[in-house]
Design a protein around this motif. Structure first.
Motif, PDB file in Angstrom:
ATOM      1  N   PHE A 321       0.813  -1.212   0.000  1.00  0.00           N
ATOM      2  CA  PHE A 321       0.000   0.000   0.000  1.00  0.00           C
ATOM      3  C   PHE A 321       0.852   1.268   0.000  1.00  0.00           C
ATOM      4  O   PHE A 321       0.566   2.217  -0.734  1.00  0.00           O
ATOM      5  N   ARG A 322       1.873   1.295   0.841  1.00  0.00           N
ATOM      6  CA  ARG A 322       2.658   2.527   0.977  1.00  0.00           C
ATOM      7  C   ARG A 322       3.267   2.956  -0.356  1.00  0.00           C
ATOM      8  O   ARG A 322       3.096   4.096  -0.811  1.00  0.00           O
ATOM      9  N   THR A 323       3.993   2.061  -1.006  1.00  0.00           N
ATOM     10  CA  THR A 323       4.668   2.397  -2.258  1.00  0.00           C
ATOM     11  C   THR A 323       3.682   2.730  -3.365  1.00  0.00           C
ATOM     12  O   THR A 323       3.840   3.722  -4.090  1.00  0.00           O
ATOM     13  N   VAL A 324       2.655   1.898  -3.506  1.00  0.00           N
ATOM     14  CA  VAL A 324       1.690   2.100  -4.590  1.00  0.00           C
ATOM     15  C   VAL A 324       0.950   3.422  -4.433  1.00  0.00           C
ATOM     16  O   VAL A 324       0.767   4.169  -5.404  1.00  0.00           O
ATOM     17  N   LEU A 325       0.527   3.753  -3.218  1.00  0.00           N
ATOM     18  CA  LEU A 325      -0.238   4.978  -3.014  1.00  0.00           C
ATOM     19  C   LEU A 325       0.631   6.225  -3.169  1.00  0.00           C
ATOM     20  O   LEU A 325       0.155   7.250  -3.683  1.00  0.00           O
ATOM     21  N   ARG A 362      -5.680   7.356 -11.266  1.00  0.00           N
ATOM     22  CA  ARG A 362      -6.751   7.742 -10.341  1.00  0.00           C
ATOM     23  C   ARG A 362      -7.513   6.513  -9.859  1.00  0.00           C
ATOM     24  O   ARG A 362      -7.830   6.379  -8.671  1.00  0.00           O
ATOM     25  N   SER A 363      -7.804   5.601 -10.773  1.00  0.00           N
ATOM     26  CA  SER A 363      -8.518   4.384 -10.394  1.00  0.00           C
ATOM     27  C   SER A 363      -7.677   3.503  -9.485  1.00  0.00           C
ATOM     28  O   SER A 363      -8.179   2.923  -8.513  1.00  0.00           O
ATOM     29  N   LEU A 364      -6.372   3.399  -9.777  1.00  0.00           N
ATOM     30  CA  LEU A 364      -5.473   2.631  -8.905  1.00  0.00           C
ATOM     31  C   LEU A 364      -5.424   3.244  -7.517  1.00  0.00           C
ATOM     32  O   LEU A 364      -5.455   2.527  -6.501  1.00  0.00           O
ATOM     33  N   PHE A 365      -5.357   4.571  -7.456  1.00  0.00           N
ATOM     34  CA  PHE A 365      -5.306   5.247  -6.158  1.00  0.00           C
ATOM     35  C   PHE A 365      -6.554   4.953  -5.344  1.00  0.00           C
ATOM     36  O   PHE A 365      -6.461   4.554  -4.169  1.00  0.00           O
ATOM     37  N   PHE A 366      -7.734   5.146  -5.938  1.00  0.00           N
ATOM     38  CA  PHE A 366      -8.965   4.998  -5.163  1.00  0.00           C
ATOM     39  C   PHE A 366      -9.273   3.546  -4.823  1.00  0.00           C
ATOM     40  O   PHE A 366      -9.818   3.265  -3.758  1.00  0.00           O
ATOM     41  N   THR A 367      -8.931   2.619  -5.713  1.00  0.00           N
ATOM     42  CA  THR A 367      -9.086   1.207  -5.363  1.00  0.00           C
ATOM     43  C   THR A 367      -8.225   0.876  -4.146  1.00  0.00           C
ATOM     44  O   THR A 367      -8.672   0.204  -3.208  1.00  0.00           O
ATOM     45  N   SER A 368      -6.993   1.367  -4.153  1.00  0.00           N
ATOM     46  CA  SER A 368      -6.065   1.078  -3.057  1.00  0.00           C
ATOM     47  C   SER A 368      -6.485   1.762  -1.765  1.00  0.00           C
ATOM     48  O   SER A 368      -6.520   1.141  -0.696  1.00  0.00           O
ATOM     49  N   TRP A 443       3.578   8.178   2.900  1.00  0.00           N
ATOM     50  CA  TRP A 443       5.020   8.032   3.057  1.00  0.00           C
ATOM     51  C   TRP A 443       5.399   7.738   4.505  1.00  0.00           C
ATOM     52  O   TRP A 443       6.383   7.045   4.773  1.00  0.00           O
ATOM     53  N   ARG A 444       4.599   8.235   5.450  1.00  0.00           N
ATOM     54  CA  ARG A 444       4.887   8.026   6.861  1.00  0.00           C
ATOM     55  C   ARG A 444       4.437   6.662   7.364  1.00  0.00           C
ATOM     56  O   ARG A 444       4.796   6.261   8.461  1.00  0.00           O
ATOM     57  N   LEU A 445       3.668   5.939   6.573  1.00  0.00           N
ATOM     58  CA  LEU A 445       3.244   4.607   6.981  1.00  0.00           C
ATOM     59  C   LEU A 445       4.406   3.631   6.933  1.00  0.00           C
ATOM     60  O   LEU A 445       5.351   3.792   6.152  1.00  0.00           O
ATOM     61  N   HIS A 446       4.348   2.605   7.775  1.00  0.00           N
ATOM     62  CA  HIS A 446       5.333   1.539   7.719  1.00  0.00           C
ATOM     63  C   HIS A 446       5.203   0.818   6.373  1.00  0.00           C
ATOM     64  O   HIS A 446       4.104   0.670   5.854  1.00  0.00           O
ATOM     65  N   PRO A 447       6.303   0.386   5.772  1.00  0.00           N
ATOM     66  CA  PRO A 447       6.222  -0.265   4.453  1.00  0.00           C
ATOM     67  C   PRO A 447       5.307  -1.474   4.407  1.00  0.00           C
ATOM     68  O   PRO A 447       4.819  -1.840   3.334  1.00  0.00           O
ATOM     69  N   THR A 448       5.055  -2.126   5.543  1.00  0.00           N
ATOM     70  CA  THR A 448       4.202  -3.314   5.551  1.00  0.00           C
ATOM     71  C   THR A 448       2.764  -3.002   5.974  1.00  0.00           C
ATOM     72  O   THR A 448       1.990  -3.915   6.260  1.00  0.00           O
ATOM     73  N   ALA A 449       2.384  -1.728   6.037  1.00  0.00           N
ATOM     74  CA  ALA A 449       1.030  -1.368   6.460  1.00  0.00           C
ATOM     75  C   ALA A 449      -0.013  -1.994   5.532  1.00  0.00           C
ATOM     76  O   ALA A 449       0.097  -1.921   4.315  1.00  0.00           O
ATOM     77  N   GLY A 450      -1.011  -2.634   6.135  1.00  0.00           N
ATOM     78  CA  GLY A 450      -2.104  -3.214   5.364  1.00  0.00           C
ATOM     79  C   GLY A 450      -1.757  -4.473   4.610  1.00  0.00           C
ATOM     80  O   GLY A 450      -2.493  -4.881   3.707  1.00  0.00           O
ATOM     81  N   ASN A 451      -0.666  -5.143   4.975  1.00  0.00           N
ATOM     82  CA  ASN A 451      -0.255  -6.328   4.226  1.00  0.00           C
ATOM     83  C   ASN A 451      -1.245  -7.482   4.328  1.00  0.00           C
ATOM     84  O   ASN A 451      -1.264  -8.357   3.467  1.00  0.00           O
ATOM     85  N   VAL A 453      -4.207  -7.281   3.758  1.00  0.00           N
ATOM     86  CA  VAL A 453      -5.122  -7.073   2.639  1.00  0.00           C
ATOM     87  C   VAL A 453      -4.382  -7.141   1.310  1.00  0.00           C
ATOM     88  O   VAL A 453      -4.851  -7.759   0.352  1.00  0.00           O
ATOM     89  N   SER A 454      -3.214  -6.502   1.232  1.00  0.00           N
ATOM     90  CA  SER A 454      -2.488  -6.449  -0.046  1.00  0.00           C
ATOM     91  C   SER A 454      -1.757  -7.748  -0.362  1.00  0.00           C
ATOM     92  O   SER A 454      -1.520  -8.069  -1.529  1.00  0.00           O
ATOM     93  N   GLY A 455      -1.363  -8.505   0.686  1.00  0.00           N
ATOM     94  CA  GLY A 455      -0.583  -9.716   0.462  1.00  0.00           C
ATOM     95  C   GLY A 455       0.885  -9.448   0.238  1.00  0.00           C
ATOM     96  O   GLY A 455       1.651 -10.358  -0.082  1.00  0.00           O
ATOM     97  N   HIS A 456       1.320  -8.208   0.433  1.00  0.00           N
ATOM     98  CA  HIS A 456       2.721  -7.845   0.220  1.00  0.00           C
ATOM     99  C   HIS A 456       3.567  -8.258   1.418  1.00  0.00           C
ATOM    100  O   HIS A 456       3.380  -7.765   2.525  1.00  0.00           O
TER     101      HIS A 456
END
Length: 471
Positions: A321-325, A362-368, A443-451, A453-456
Motif C-alpha cells: 500500500f505505501r509504495t503504490v499509493l 486515479r482508479s489505482l489510487f482509489f481502489t487502493s 510516506w509516513r506509513l510503515h512499508p508493511t502497512a495493510g499487508n 489485505v495487499s498480500g505484500h
C-alpha cells in the motif's frame, strides 16, 4: 473471488455517479422547459450534495439497525423515486426537492454498498473486490457528459432521469436475490444530537462551498452557511468526545492506517474532484468545443479506469500500500498538472494519452485507498469507517471544486479579461499541487502497512500497521 457481489453493488454506484454529472450538460434545456434560469437551476446540484452530506452519517446506524441489504435496496428505491420526481418536475422548487430526495437515496447507496462488500469479502480478496466496485463508479462521471448531451440533443432531458427506473429496479431485484443476508444487530438508540450536528456541519460546508464555486445565490450566503458548518463541526467534535456511541466515531482516527487513508484520500480528491469541473469548461470555453465533443474526449479516461482493475491486486501484492499509493498520488497529480499544459494546438492523441494515464492512476489510487480504509479494522467497526470515509469524500470534493472556482474567478478579476485558457492552467497547477500532498500521509506509513489485505510480504506481526518515527 466471487465477482457477483461487487458487480451488483457497482450497478447502483454507477447509476448514482453518472446521474450526478449527466445533469450538468442538460441544465440549459431543463431550465428552459421549467421556466427558470440555468444559474438558478444550479441550486438543484447543490440540493443533491446537501442531502447526501446530511444523510451519510446515519447510514452506518441504519445498516446495523435494519440490515445492510435491506437498507441498500431501500436506498435504490428512494433514488429511483427521486429520479421519477425529477423527470416530472414543472418548477424550480419541485426540481430542487426532487433532487434532494434523490440525494437521500444516494447518501445510503455508496457507504452501505462498501459496507456490504467489506463484510462479505475475505480481507485477502478485498483489493480485487474494490477494483470491480470502483471502476464502474469512476466511469459513471466520465460517461455522464456525453450521455447527457446525446439524450438532451436527440431525445429529451426527461430520459436522463427516467432511464434510472429500469436500472434501479434491476438493481433491487439483483440485490435482493444475490447479495448475502445481513440482518440488523439491534443497535443502541441513534445519537440524535450527533446526527443534527454532523448534518449541519457537513451540509453547511458543502452548501457554502458549492455556492461560492457555483454562484446561484449571493456569495455572502455561501460564506455565512460555511461559517455555520464550521461552527457545527466544532460542536460535533466536542460532542463526540463525550458521547458513549457517537454517530460518527472519531476514535477510528487513532488507527494509523485508517488516518492515513482518510487524510491522503481527502487531499487527492481536492485535485481529482476539481478535474471534472475544470476539463469540460476548458475544452468548451477555452478551446471552443461543443459539449458533446468535450464529453467524448474526457470519456477516454474511462479506458484507463477499466484497465486498472486487471492490475490492482498484482500491483499491490508486489509494491504494498505505501509504495503504490505514494506513486499513484504523485503520478496522478502530475497528470492533473499536465492537463494545464493543453492548448488548442495540442494533438488530440496527446490529450487522450494523458487522460487515459490519469484515469489509470486515479482508479489505482482509489481502489487502493478504499481498501486501506478497512485494512486494520474488524467488521464491527466497518460501518463507522464507511460513514466517515463517505462524509470526508463529499467535503473534499466540494473543497476541490470550490478551490478551482475561486482560482478561476481570482485570475479573471486580476487580469480584467474574460475567462481564458491561462486561467485554467493556473487552476490545474494549484489543484495538482494539493493532490500531490496526498503522498505525505502514505510516506509516513510503515512499508508493511495493510499487508493482510495487499498480500505484500505477508507474515506475522508485519501485517499490522505502524507509523514510522518522524523523518
Amino acid at each position: 473471488m466471487n465477482r457477483t457481489i461487487p458487480l451488483v453493488l457497482a450497478v447502483a454506484l454507477f447509476m448514482e455517479q453518472m446521474d450526478s454529472t449527466v445533469i450538468a450538460t442538460s441544465l440549459p434545456a431543463i431550465a428552459a422547459d421549467i421556466g427558470t434560469d440555468p444559474i438558478a437551476l444550479k441550486l438543484a446540484l447543490t440540493a443533491y450534495l446537501v442531502s447526501v452530506a446530511i444523510f451519510i452519517p446515519i447510514s452506518a446506524w441504519m445498516a446495523d439497525r435494519f440490515g445492510a441489504r435491506r437498507v441498500f435496496c431501500t436506498a435504490i428505491g428512494v433514488f429511483v423515486a427521486g429520479s421519477i420526481a425529477c423527470a416530472f418536475a414543472g418548477s424550480l422548487s419541485g426540481f430542487v426537492l426532487a433532487r434532494f430526495l434523490q440525494g437521500m437515496g444516494g447518501a445510503m447507496m455508496t457507504p452501505v454498498a462498501r459496507l456490504l462488500l467489506v463484510r462479505a469479502t475475505p480481507r485477502g480478496n478485498l483489493v480485487s473486490a474494490m477494483a470491480w466496485l470502483t471502476a464502474p463508479a469512476l466511469i459513471g462521471p466520465l460517461l455522464g457528459p456525453p450521455v447527457g448531451g446525446f439524450i438532451t440533443t436527440f431525445v429529451s432531458w426527461h430520459w436522463i432521469f427516467l432511464i434510472n427506473v429500469p436500472i434501479g429496479l434491476a438493481g433491487i431485484v439483483a440485490a435482493a436475490f444475490l447479495l448475502p443476508e445481513a440482518e440488523g444487530e439491534g443497535t443502541a438508540p441513534i445519537d440524535m444530537r450527533g446526527f443534527v450536528l454532523s448534518g449541519l456541519a457537513a451540509a453547511g460546508i458543502v452548501f457554502g462551498l458549492s455556492v461560492v464555486s457555483l454562484p446561484a445565490l449571493p456569495p455572502v450566503v455561501g460564506m455565512v452557511t460555511l461559517g455555520v458548518g464550521l461552527a457545527a463541526t466544532g460542536l460535533y467534535l466536542a460532542h463526540a468526545r463525550r458521547a458513549p456511541r457517537p454517530i460518527l466515531d472519531l476514535s477510528l482516527f487513532g488507527n494509523a492506517t485508517f488516518r492515513a487513508a482518510i487524510t491522503g484520500g481527502s487531499l487527492f480528491r481536492f485535485g481529482s474532484g476539481a478535474t471534472p469541473f475544470l476539463l469540460p469548461l476548458m475544452f468548451q470555453l477555452g478551446f471552443g468545443m461543443t459539449p458533446f465533443e468535450s464529453g467524448m474526449l474526457t470519456f477516454t479516461a474511462a479506458i484507463g479506469a477499466i484497465g486498472m482493475k486487471f492490475f490492482a491486486r498484482r500491483t499491490l501484492r508486489r509494491g504494498g500500500f505505501r509504495t503504490v499509493l505514494v506513486i499513484a498520488a504523485l503520478g496522478g497529480a502530475l497528470m492533473i498538472a499536465a492537463a494545464g499544459l493543453f492548448s488548442t494546438g495540442t494533438p488530440v492523441w496527446v490529450i487522450m494519452a494523458v487522460l487515459i494515464a490519469a484515469g489509470f492512476l486515479r482508479s489505482l489510487f482509489f481502489t487502493s485507498v478504499n481498501a486501506l480504509v478497512f485494512a486494520d479494522l474488524d467488521d464491527a467497526r466497518a460501518g463507522q469507517a464507511t460513514a466517515i470515509a463517505a462524509v470526508t469524500q463529499q467535503v473534499s470534493i466540494a473543497l476541490g471544486v470550490a478551490l478551482a472556482g475561486v482560482i478561476l474567478e481570482a485570475v479573471t478579476m486580476i487580469s480584467g479579461q474574460p475567462l481564458q485558457a491561462g486561467a485554467f492552467q493556473i487552476a490545474f497547477f494549484i489543484v495538482a499541487g494539493v493532490a500531490a500532498l496526498a503522498a505525505l500521509p502514505f510516506w509516513r506509513l510503515h512499508p508493511t502497512a495493510g499487508n493482510a489485505v495487499s498480500g505484500h510480504r505477508l507474515g506475522g506481526d508485519n501485517a499490522r500497521s505502524q507509523v514510522l518515527p518522524p523523518r
